[in-house]
Design an enzyme around this catalytic site. Sequence first.
Site, PDB file in Angstrom:
ATOM      1  N   SER A 224       0.834  -1.193   0.000  1.00 43.59           N
ATOM      2  CA  SER A 224       0.000   0.000   0.000  1.00 43.59           C
ATOM      3  C   SER A 224       0.879   1.257   0.000  1.00 43.59           C
ATOM      4  O   SER A 224       1.734   1.404  -0.866  1.00 43.59           O
ATOM      5  CB  SER A 224      -0.983  -0.036   1.177  1.00 43.59           C
ATOM      6  OG  SER A 224      -2.028   0.886   1.000  1.00 43.59           O
ATOM      7  N   ASP A 340      -8.762  -5.562  -5.715  1.00 41.99           N
ATOM      8  CA  ASP A 340      -8.377  -4.504  -4.787  1.00 41.99           C
ATOM      9  C   ASP A 340      -9.114  -3.245  -5.210  1.00 41.99           C
ATOM     10  O   ASP A 340      -8.777  -2.616  -6.208  1.00 41.99           O
ATOM     11  CB  ASP A 340      -6.860  -4.285  -4.843  1.00 41.99           C
ATOM     12  CG  ASP A 340      -6.366  -3.267  -3.828  1.00 41.99           C
ATOM     13  OD1 ASP A 340      -7.208  -2.571  -3.219  1.00 41.99           O
ATOM     14  OD2 ASP A 340      -5.139  -3.164  -3.647  1.00 41.99           O
ATOM     15  N   HIS A 371      -7.065  -5.995  -1.222  1.00 38.03           N
ATOM     16  CA  HIS A 371      -5.897  -5.157  -0.984  1.00 38.03           C
ATOM     17  C   HIS A 371      -4.783  -5.936  -0.292  1.00 38.03           C
ATOM     18  O   HIS A 371      -5.007  -6.648   0.681  1.00 38.03           O
ATOM     19  CB  HIS A 371      -6.298  -3.965  -0.127  1.00 38.03           C
ATOM     20  CG  HIS A 371      -5.267  -2.892  -0.030  1.00 38.03           C
ATOM     21  ND1 HIS A 371      -4.651  -2.353  -1.139  1.00 38.03           N
ATOM     22  CD2 HIS A 371      -4.722  -2.252   1.043  1.00 38.03           C
ATOM     23  CE1 HIS A 371      -3.794  -1.421  -0.756  1.00 38.03           C
ATOM     24  NE2 HIS A 371      -3.815  -1.353   0.553  1.00 38.03           N
TER      25      HIS A 371
END
Length: 621
Positions: A224, A340, A371
Amino acid sequence: MNVRFLGTTFLGISAALVLQGAAIAGVQAQEKQEAKPWFKDGEAQIVKAFEDPDRWIREDLWVETEFDSDGDGRPDRMHVDVTRPAETETEGLKLPVIYNTSPYFAGTAGNDPSYFWDVRQELGEEPKPHAHPTEIKQRGVRPIISKGHVSTWLPRGYIVVHSSSPGTGLSDGVPTVGGENESLAPKAVIDWLCGRAKGYTSRTGSKEVKAFWSTGKVGMTGTSYNGTLPLAAATTGVEGLEAIIPVAPNTSYYHYYRSNGLVRSPGGYLGEDVDVLFDFIHSGDESKREYARKTVRDTEMKNGQDRVTGDYNDFWAGRDYLNKMDKMKAALLMSHGFNDWNVVPEHSLRIYEAARSKGLPAQIYYHQNGHGGPPPVSMMNRWFTRYLFGVENGVENDPKAWIVRENDEQGNPTSYADYPNPDASPVILHLTKGAPEKGSLTVEKPTSQGRETLVDNYSFSAEALAKAENTDHRLIYVTPVLKEDVHLSGKTVFTIRAASSKPAVNLSVYLVSLPWTDHRGAKITDNLITRGWADLQNYKSLWDSEPLKPGRFYEMSFELQPDDQVIPAGQQIGLMIFSSDRDFTLQPEPGTELRVDLDGTSVSLPVVGGAQAWMKATGEL
């Protein structure tokens, strides 16, 4: 022939073999309990002498950067921690480094809804102000910033380094959420690891510390935001950063908070924007926080983020790493999930394609989940072994794409020559009327299908609209029932000709697999293929929108999110067009009408096997 990735070997790939002499020497070294890296099957193996955490050296320091972002007249210093084997101190052992940097290590603000923008607003209007969180209390005890990645990589012969991003934790500076200092900060740490920058034992002192234990070979990874920063560092072209493995990275803040001109929230964070993320990570020096808010959040971000039009601009362009790829030299192993909907999968593909076009070593790993989700450790190990230790394991000759199929585990991807699948080619489907029930999708272009109208209403979820037999709030067009599986790989392109009853309208488009599966064990791939969003006001350009003239028809084309999915026989593929998406878009008062010209609207699917495979699967051959 496709190849499966199993355990620690790549079956069927001759390049997976390493020189036998090096392997034998590695085994002998391990048998003697030598405290040095050793390799087998092209991977760094666990060294018993490095396994004991009680023998690890842990220390922290501050690395001086080239910038002063907090306005105090001194170069900002980044807080860094190091975890290394004792032998780097006692035996003079030098090792490569796995480096992970983040704005999250020292703590974050909460997700109270009042901290987010209120999405209940009319399109094109100034949004109402939102609240800001209270001060973030820093967490963590020196010298450990994070323990992440240590247990995986240190026993395999790497030193693991962490740092806190500017304006977070004990690092100087201000958070800019994609600004230049977020690229230059990890660059400075890498420069220090390579002997080109200065490190100090304290935040303001003058006693230096050197990375005498580093070989000057650095790899970065993270997920991320922590996966964005390896790319940020790589785009500086810093020497010594040999390889990066970004996992679900945000490669453009515009693509994160906007979509084809539309103000769009990341999945699960309705109403978030770049200024909200600033507040969420701003855990740095309390005495500098007011300066940071004034100069960054309340000036640069306020003036640049533009929640009124959603247009692309210089503010967003400066936070788009695709615009900074010219200096990048690091080998890239990219990882992402096709489902995601926080950091959507286009983020990875756009950078992967740019790296490939530059001739950089690059591979991509996609799974079918949400994710996060790094590649298998063995795949990462081969990547780092090749580029940080220099072991000629042939990884650069491996297949370029690894896709986890719908019913497989994430550690068991299937290899393909590349992504999108080179055997995929576009199949254009046209619409036949059917509202308020279902129309059809067909290869043959029908004539005089006329126009169909939907009425915006954010109260209905996309799932409810897809399952509805009859509704005025969406238009849906379906293929014949598939007689054979259909493999889609790449980007679906949607073209629409439509008119709005108001000067602005949300446009949401889903590709779904029908009938919708509701049972408890249903996977997201059983129902959702891909989706996308757009602002019809940006039909000419992302940079410039213009209010729609009610009743006038406009044509716009845009890509849905990339995907690689096999739609099984017995299903139908449905194209669903609706307006406000209550999980992702602004939510204006219901009632706006979107009128679609069916003769001017189509969808292009990336079908493996092309038109022939499609016609055979749908019985149209």
